[in-house]
Design a protein around this motif. Sequence first.
Motif, short mmCIF file in Angstrom:
data_model
loop_
_atom_site.label_atom_id
_atom_site.label_comp_id
_atom_site.label_asym_id
_atom_site.label_seq_id
_atom_site.Cartn_x
_atom_site.Cartn_y
_atom_site.Cartn_z
N GLU A 101 6.14 -7.09 9.12
CA GLU A 101 6.30 -5.78 9.73
C GLU A 101 4.99 -5.32 10.35
O GLU A 101 4.96 -4.79 11.47
N LEU A 102 3.89 -5.54 9.64
CA LEU A 102 2.59 -5.17 10.19
C LEU A 102 2.26 -6.00 11.42
O LEU A 102 1.77 -5.47 12.43
N GLN A 103 2.55 -7.30 11.37
CA GLN A 103 2.23 -8.16 12.51
C GLN A 103 3.02 -7.77 13.76
O GLN A 103 2.57 -8.03 14.88
N ASN A 104 4.15 -7.13 13.56
CA ASN A 104 4.97 -6.68 14.69
C ASN A 104 4.67 -5.25 15.11
O ASN A 104 5.32 -4.71 16.01
N THR A 105 3.70 -4.61 14.47
CA THR A 105 3.32 -3.24 14.78
C THR A 105 2.26 -3.24 15.88
O THR A 105 1.23 -3.92 15.74
N PRO A 106 2.45 -2.50 16.96
CA PRO A 106 1.44 -2.49 18.02
C PRO A 106 0.09 -2.01 17.51
O PRO A 106 0.01 -1.06 16.72
N CYS A 107 -0.96 -2.67 17.96
CA CYS A 107 -2.30 -2.23 17.61
C CYS A 107 -2.64 -1.02 18.46
O CYS A 107 -2.57 -1.08 19.69
N GLU A 127 -9.23 5.35 7.01
CA GLU A 127 -7.85 5.42 6.53
C GLU A 127 -7.10 6.58 7.18
O GLU A 127 -5.93 6.46 7.54
N VAL A 128 -7.77 7.71 7.31
CA VAL A 128 -7.16 8.88 7.93
C VAL A 128 -6.82 8.59 9.39
O VAL A 128 -5.73 8.93 9.88
N THR A 129 -7.75 7.94 10.09
CA THR A 129 -7.57 7.69 11.52
C THR A 129 -6.42 6.73 11.79
O THR A 129 -5.64 6.92 12.73
N ILE A 130 -6.30 5.69 10.97
CA ILE A 130 -5.29 4.66 11.25
C ILE A 130 -3.90 5.05 10.78
O ILE A 130 -2.90 4.54 11.31
N ASN A 131 -3.78 5.98 9.86
CA ASN A 131 -2.49 6.23 9.21
C ASN A 131 -1.34 6.53 10.17
O ASN A 131 -0.23 6.00 9.97
N PRO A 132 -1.51 7.33 11.23
CA PRO A 132 -0.36 7.62 12.10
C PRO A 132 0.20 6.39 12.80
O PRO A 132 1.33 6.44 13.31
N TYR A 133 -0.54 5.31 12.84
CA TYR A 133 -0.12 4.13 13.59
C TYR A 133 0.44 3.02 12.71
O TYR A 133 0.79 1.96 13.21
N LEU A 134 0.53 3.27 11.41
CA LEU A 134 0.92 2.22 10.48
C LEU A 134 2.44 2.03 10.43
O LEU A 134 3.20 2.93 10.81
N PRO A 135 2.91 0.89 9.92
CA PRO A 135 4.34 0.65 9.80
C PRO A 135 5.00 1.68 8.89
O PRO A 135 4.34 2.30 8.04
N PRO A 136 6.31 1.87 9.02
CA PRO A 136 7.02 2.89 8.24
C PRO A 136 6.90 2.70 6.73
O PRO A 136 7.02 3.67 5.98
#
Length: 269
Positions: A123-129, A69-78
């Motif tokens: 919104e998530l589906q449009n967020t770059p992986c 959770e910590v690692t992914i958080n900076p990349y998540l949707p607003p």
Amino acid sequence: MPVDRIRWDDLPLAARDAVEQYTGPVLRTKSADAGANSGIAATVHTTAATLFVKGVPTDHPQARTQQREVTINPYLPPSCPRLLWHVQAAGWDLVGYEHLVGRHADYAPGSPDLPLVARAVVELQNTPCPDIELKRAEDRWSGYTGPAGVEQLVGDTLLHTDLAPHNMLVTDRAHLIDWAWPTRGAAWIDPAVLILRLTEAGHTPEGADAWAREQFPSWAAASHASVAAFSEANARTWDEIARNDPQDWKKRVGRLAHDWVTYWRTRAS
């Protein structure tokens, strides 16, 4: 493996002191009622702010989940709550998040929350992986499907993969929370996961399918064979979950997963 829940005041003093290095003095706290994956989960009030703090002992298996959770958080949707800090002290792994005042989503047919849920997933589906180490869908479900089925799950979309209503917090919009299983895979997998939860809330398989086709381009474009492979693998996954921890709700979701497989097999491709 569930974690025994404790109150804020039961944390070791050194752990609380480490948190207060980030927050300032804690004035009062309120433990969360829901959830079984955090040893501490509380709304924390300080002189300057209100935030959500959760944590687990550093030697507990859930510590690895929290690190994801910590690692992914900076990349998540607003719309997803922001990670404010992460600290390890006195045998505890603790994180602080932006606090949202909301409620869990209602997935029932006709619920006014459903458009908000759809918006959050789109919104998530449009967020770059992000280009970071993530679990891959073809690896996560490889033990539940054959090689040909696994190949159907490959993709480069960032997936949440646990779209239960308690992981959707509703304010004036829906916010995806609890990112324990971020995964890279085919975009239609998250709608497939959501559909099962919709049937749990009372939707028919046909109704949930039709709704998802209207909301998610990835689902409308998914091949029949690909969805069949994942659906069968997901049903086997829930069979295993229910065998290992036979709570009534887990057995019910397992039955619904098989009902969905039956529906999909007879649905025109």
